[in-house]
Write an enzyme that holds these catalytic residues in place. Structure first.
Site, PDB file in Angstrom:
ATOM      1  CB  ALA A   1      -0.916  -0.002   1.221  1.00 36.62           C
TER       2      ALA A   1
ATOM      3  CE  LYS B   1       8.843   2.140  -4.169  1.00 32.92           C
ATOM      4  NZ  LYS B   1       8.097   3.176  -3.407  1.00 32.92           N
TER       5      LYS B   1
ATOM      6  CG  ASP C   1       9.146   0.720  -0.921  1.00 34.34           C
ATOM      7  OD1 ASP C   1      10.326   1.101  -0.906  1.00 34.34           O
ATOM      8  OD2 ASP C   1       8.176   1.497  -0.751  1.00 34.34           O
TER       9      ASP C   1
ATOM     10  CB  CYS D   1      11.983   6.620   1.625  1.00 33.00           C
ATOM     11  SG  CYS D   1      10.765   6.519   2.934  1.00 33.00           S
TER      12      CYS D   1
END
Length: 308
Positions: free
Chosen positions: A116, A120, A181, A234
């Site tokens: 979510a 991506k 991710d 990130c």
């Protein structure tokens, strides 16, 4: 004008990591990042949408992929009709790189491990031309709703969503490719939200690192032999990146794969940090500093599974 909140502990940590470049690093941490978009090629050819948007006066420049464009002097692209129709997604350029590195192919079975809100996922679906199968896993209820909304909005017909904790997955060797991710301390978001570091501290970084190690171990289990996985955050903290990757590589069933991006500067992974040496080949990871490409901070690593 609102000032960026940067904790003293963060300043001290990154002054050491960045060395002579710390002034440039902190300067960019305090500047709003530029906008960029990913064209939804499931619904429209990129060249057709770009022509349409340029006719509206939008300033678009192609980035490292035919679907990726930088955007200048457009205050609220998310309010345009084209966005509402799902013809493009507003997405920060460095956050597009993990999927580019993974390079999923038509007909493959792909896991989007913590997926979510689906930014991506859209990239994966576009690169696979709507074929194959993408399994999206998300455990948070609200985030799962946003994922499902975007799957419908962008017309991702090859996507199956599952609300579950990835760590509860029991099977193994299922997927050709995996995108992880990972949830992180979100250091890179400081250019999007000047208060992003308000909750940041070393305890948060360590807590995220422990979760990331478990998620990566599980993701490798779910990957087929010789399958490929991309891990990204990130964050720039070595604890959340090189240390996590090192732990996985030292388990002996995976190896690092080199990655490069056309027209986008990356730095090698750190070979050591705080007197701790990382796994052999760790320099193949990609560190993305905000001052190098006027982007969000990011970390990307690609792994191949070599044993079950």
């Amino acid at each position: 004008m609102k000032k960026t909140f940067i904790p003293q502990e963060f300043k001290e940590k990154y002054s050491k990591i960045m060395g002579k470049e710390n002034d440039a690093f902190f300067e960019y941490c305090q500047i709003k990042m530029p906008k960029s978009i990913w064209v939804n090629s499931l619904k429209i050819k990129p060249e057709i949408l770009v022509k349409e948007l340029r006719e509206k006066g939008w300033k678009l420049e192609k980035l490292f992929h035919e679907n990726a464009y930088s955007l200048k002097d457009v205050a609220k692209p998310g309010q345009s009709e084209q966005f509402k129709q799902g013809l493009f997604n507003v997405q920060e350029k460095s956050s597009m790189l993990p999927v580019i590195a993974l390079n999923p192919k038509k007909g493959e079975t792909v896991l989007d491990a913590t997926s979510a809100p689906g930014n991506k996922t859209l990239q994966l679906s576009c690169l696979m031309n709507g074929t194959g199968k993408i399994i999206c896993v998300e455990k948070n209820v609200q985030r799962f709703r946003s994922l499902n909304y975007n799957v419908i909005k962008f017309g991702m017909k090859n996507v199956i969503t599952k609300r579950m904790d990835l760590l509860d997955a029991k099977k193994k060797n299922l997927f050709d490719k995996v995108l992880l991710d990972a949830p992180c301390s979100s250091e890179g978001l400081v250019r999007k939200d000047f208060d992003a570091l308000k909750e940041w501290n070393s305890e948060l970084v360590e807590k995220k690192s422990e979760l990331q190690k478990k998620l990566l171990e599980k993701s490798i289990q779910l990957l087929k032999l010789n399958g490929e996985l991309v891990y990204s955050t990130c964050s720039l903290s070595p604890e959340e990146n090189e240390e996590v990757i090192s732990t996985a590589i030292e388990n002996g069933n995976a190896e690092l794969v080199s990655i490069k991006f056309n027209g986008f500067k990356t730095r090698e992974g750190l070979k050591e940090y705080n007197d701790k040496k990382f796994a052999r080949g760790i320099e193949k990871c990609a560190r993305i500093y905000p001052q190098d490409n006027d982007s969000q901070a990011f970390f990307v690593a690609k792994i191949r599974k070599t044993a079950t």
